[in-house]
Scaffold this active site. Structure first.
Site, PDB file in Angstrom:
ATOM      1  N   ASP A 231      -6.242   7.421 -16.595  1.00 25.76           N
ATOM      2  CA  ASP A 231      -7.563   7.685 -17.176  1.00 25.76           C
ATOM      3  C   ASP A 231      -8.631   7.116 -16.256  1.00 25.76           C
ATOM      4  O   ASP A 231      -8.920   5.921 -16.273  1.00 25.76           O
ATOM      5  CB  ASP A 231      -7.651   7.053 -18.567  1.00 25.76           C
ATOM      6  CG  ASP A 231      -8.967   7.390 -19.271  1.00 25.76           C
ATOM      7  OD1 ASP A 231      -9.754   8.174 -18.705  1.00 25.76           O
ATOM      8  OD2 ASP A 231      -9.191   6.872 -20.375  1.00 25.76           O
ATOM      9  N   SER A 232      -9.237   7.986 -15.457  1.00 29.63           N
ATOM     10  CA  SER A 232     -10.283   7.525 -14.540  1.00 29.63           C
ATOM     11  C   SER A 232     -11.577   7.208 -15.272  1.00 29.63           C
ATOM     12  O   SER A 232     -12.518   6.685 -14.674  1.00 29.63           O
ATOM     13  CB  SER A 232     -10.544   8.591 -13.466  1.00 29.63           C
ATOM     14  OG  SER A 232     -10.988   9.799 -14.059  1.00 29.63           O
TER      15      SER A 232
END
Length: 446
Positions: A231-232
Site C-alpha cells: 500500500d503506497s
C-alpha cells in the site's frame, strides 16, 4: 464547443429528448433554434429555450452573450399551436394513458417472455447475472406461467414509475416561471445527464464496473509466512496484533509509541517494533512495524518500507521490483481469506433502490431504473464477466427503520458517526453492514 439541449416538456412526440450539438460562441439564438429544427423537425417558433432557469427571449443574442459555456445543458419547452386540444381531449386519465403507452413500448421492445426464459436457462452466465440483479425473476425461470406473471408485474411497475415521472414533469411545466418548479426541472435534467453518463459507461467502458483485487506479495517475518499487502498510500508499515503474536515479536512492542490513529475513523496503536527482519523473495530486509488494532490485514507494507528500499510497483508486469528482484503479486485465488468476505458482503439499501456494499462501497444495483433487467438480458452475454452487475428491478425497496429504535451497537459508536453529520438511522445501518466496525461504517458513509 459542445452543448446539450434537453426537451423537458412537449405537447408533441419528438424523436430525441436529449440533443448534443457542436456550436460556436458567436452563433445567435435564432441560429441555434434552426440547428435544433434540423435535428428534431420542430419550428423555431415552437421552441422555448432556458439557460440557468432563465427564459431566453432575445434571438439576436449570441451564445457567448447569454453566458453559455462548453458542457452546458439548455432546457427546451415545445409548444406547437393546435396540439393542446388533442392533448386535453385525452387528459381524462393522463396517468393511465401514459402508463399504457409506456408498457406497450416496453412490450414491443422485449422478445416473447418464453423466448427470454429459455435464453436465460440455456446460458448459465446470463442466468447467474440475472439471478444477481433480479432474484425474483431468476427464481421464476423454471415455471413458464410464473415467469410471465413476474415479468409482466415488473414491466407494469416500471411503466407506472415512468408515467409518474412524466406526470410530474408536466405538472412542473404548467407554470414555467415558478422558481421552485424550475429548480425541480433542473434537478430532473441533472438526473437525466447522470443516467446518460451511466449508460455511456456501461456501453463504452464496462470495465469500470469490475472488481479490482488488491496487491499482495508473499513474505516471511521471523520464519512465519505472511501475505503482505502493498500500500503506497500508507505512511508506515503496519502489522496486526494477531500477526505480531504469530511471528513471535509481540514481546518487542514498545508501548511508549502507543496512541490513536485518526483518518477515516480511528484505530488503536499498541506500539512499535523498532527492528525485525522481513524476508521478501531471497532478501532479508530490516524493517520496523507499527502494531495497530482494527485492521483486517495482517501486514501492510507502507511508504516508509517502499521508499527505503526503492521499491517499484510495476502494474504492467504485475510485480513488485525491489533490489533487482521481481516479486510477483499474488493471484486472486491466493489472496488472504478475509478478502472473500467482500464477495458476500452485506448490502445496504441506498436512495432510489440502490444496493451498496457495506464494506467496499461497491454499487451492486444502481439507483433508479435505467431499464428492465429482462430487456437487458439480451445483451448480458457480452457483460456476463463483469464483477459488479448493473440495473435493478423497480420492486427493490429499502426496509423502513424507526430512527430512534434501539440498536445492538454501543451508543458511543453511534454518537461518533452522528457527530460528523449523519443521522442515527444511517449510523445504525452502516454499523450493521460493517458488523460493528466503526472505521468501516464511517468509511462507507463517507
Amino acid at each position: 464547443m459542445r452543448i446539450s439541449v434537453s426537451v423537458v416538456a412537449s405537447n408533441v412526440v419528438v424523436d430525441n429528448d436529449l440533443i448534443s450539438l457542436d456550436v460556436g460562441g458567436e452563433m445567435t439564438l435564432a441560429d441555434l433554434k434552426a440547428v435544433i429544427q434540423s435535428d428534431i423537425n420542430i419550428a423555431p417558433a415552437a421552441q422555448s429555450l432556458f439557460h440557468n432557469n432563465q427564459l431566453l427571449t432575445d434571438d439576436s443574442k449570441t451564445l457567448s452573450q447569454i453566458g453559455v459555456v462548453p458542457g452546458d445543458m439548455l432546457g427546451m419547452h415545445i409548444r406547437v399551436p393546435g396540439r393542446e386540444l388533442a392533448g386535453s381531449q385525452g387528459s381524462a386519465n393522463p396517468s393511465a394513458r401514459t402508463t399504457q403507452e409506456s408498457l406497450a413500448r416496453r412490450q414491443q421492445a422485449l422478445p416473447d417472455p418464453e423466448t427470454l426464459r429459455l435464453h436465460m436457462l440455456g446460458d448459465p452466465r446470463v442466468y447467474e447475472t440475472v439471478r444477481m440483479q433480479n432474484p425474483q425473476l431468476a427464481a421464476a425461470a423454471r415455471d413458464s406461467r410464473l415467469f410471465r406473471e413476474v415479468l409482466s408485474a415488473q414491466q407494469r411497475a416500471e411503466a407506472d414509475a415512468e408515467a409518474a415521472k412524466e406526470a410530474k414533469i408536466a405538472m412542473l411545466n404548467a407554470d414555467p416561471f415558478n422558481l421552485d418548479a424550475q429548480r425541480e426541472i433542473e434537478d430532473i435534467i441533472r438526473q437525466n445527464a447522470v443516467s446518460e453518463n451511466l449508460h455511456n459507461a456501461m456501453e463504452f467502458s464496462p470495465e469500470v464496473f469490475g472488481r479490482v483485487t488488491m496487491l499482495y506479495i508473499p513474505a516471511e517475518v521471523n520464519s512465519h509466512k505472511v501475505k503482505a499487502f502493498v500500500d503506497s498510500g500508507a505512511q508506515v508499515t503496519i502489522m496486526s496484533p494477531e500477526c505480531a503474536a504469530a511471528c513471535n515479536i509481540m514481546h518487542l512492542v514498545d508501548r511508549r509509541y502507543s496512541g490513536v490513529a485518526k483518518g477515516v475513523g480511528t484505530a488503536s496503536i499498541l506500539g512499535r517494533v523498532h527492528l525485525a527482519h522481513i524476508k521478501i523473495d531471497d532478501l532479508f530486509l530490516p524493517c520496523s512495524f507499527t502494531v495497530m488494532e482494527g485492521k483486517h490485514i495482517d501486514l501492510l507494507l507502507g511508504l516508509d518500507m517502499l521508499k527505503r528500499y526503492q521499491a517499484c510497483i510495476d502494474l504492467k508486469d504485475n510485480v513488485l521490483r525491489i533490489r533487482d528482484r521481481n516479486v510477483p503479486f499474488l493471484h486472486e485465488a491466493d489472496l488472504p481469506k478475509h478478502q472473500d468476505e467482500f464477495a458476500n458482503e452485506p448490502l445496504i439499501h441506498g436512495r432510489g433502490g440502490a444496493l451498496i456494499g457495506g464494506r467496499t462501497g461497491a454499487v451492486t444495483h444502481p439507483a433508479g431504473n435505467p431499464g428492465s433487467l429482462a430487456q437487458n438480458a439480451q445483451t448480458l452475454p457480452a457483460r456476463a464477466n463483469l464483477a459488479a452487475p448493473v440495473g435493478t428491478p423497480s420492486s427493490s425497496t429499502a426496509p423502513g427503520r424507526n430512527p430512534h429504535s434501539p440498536s445492538r451497537w454501543p451508543a458511543e459508536s453511534i454518537s461518533k458517526i452522528t457527530d460528523i453529520g449523519f443521522t442515527r438511522e444511517q449510523a445504525i445501518q452502516a454499523l450493521d453492514a460493517a458488523n460493528g466496525d466503526l472505521e468501516g461504517a464511517i468509511g462507507y458513509l463517507i
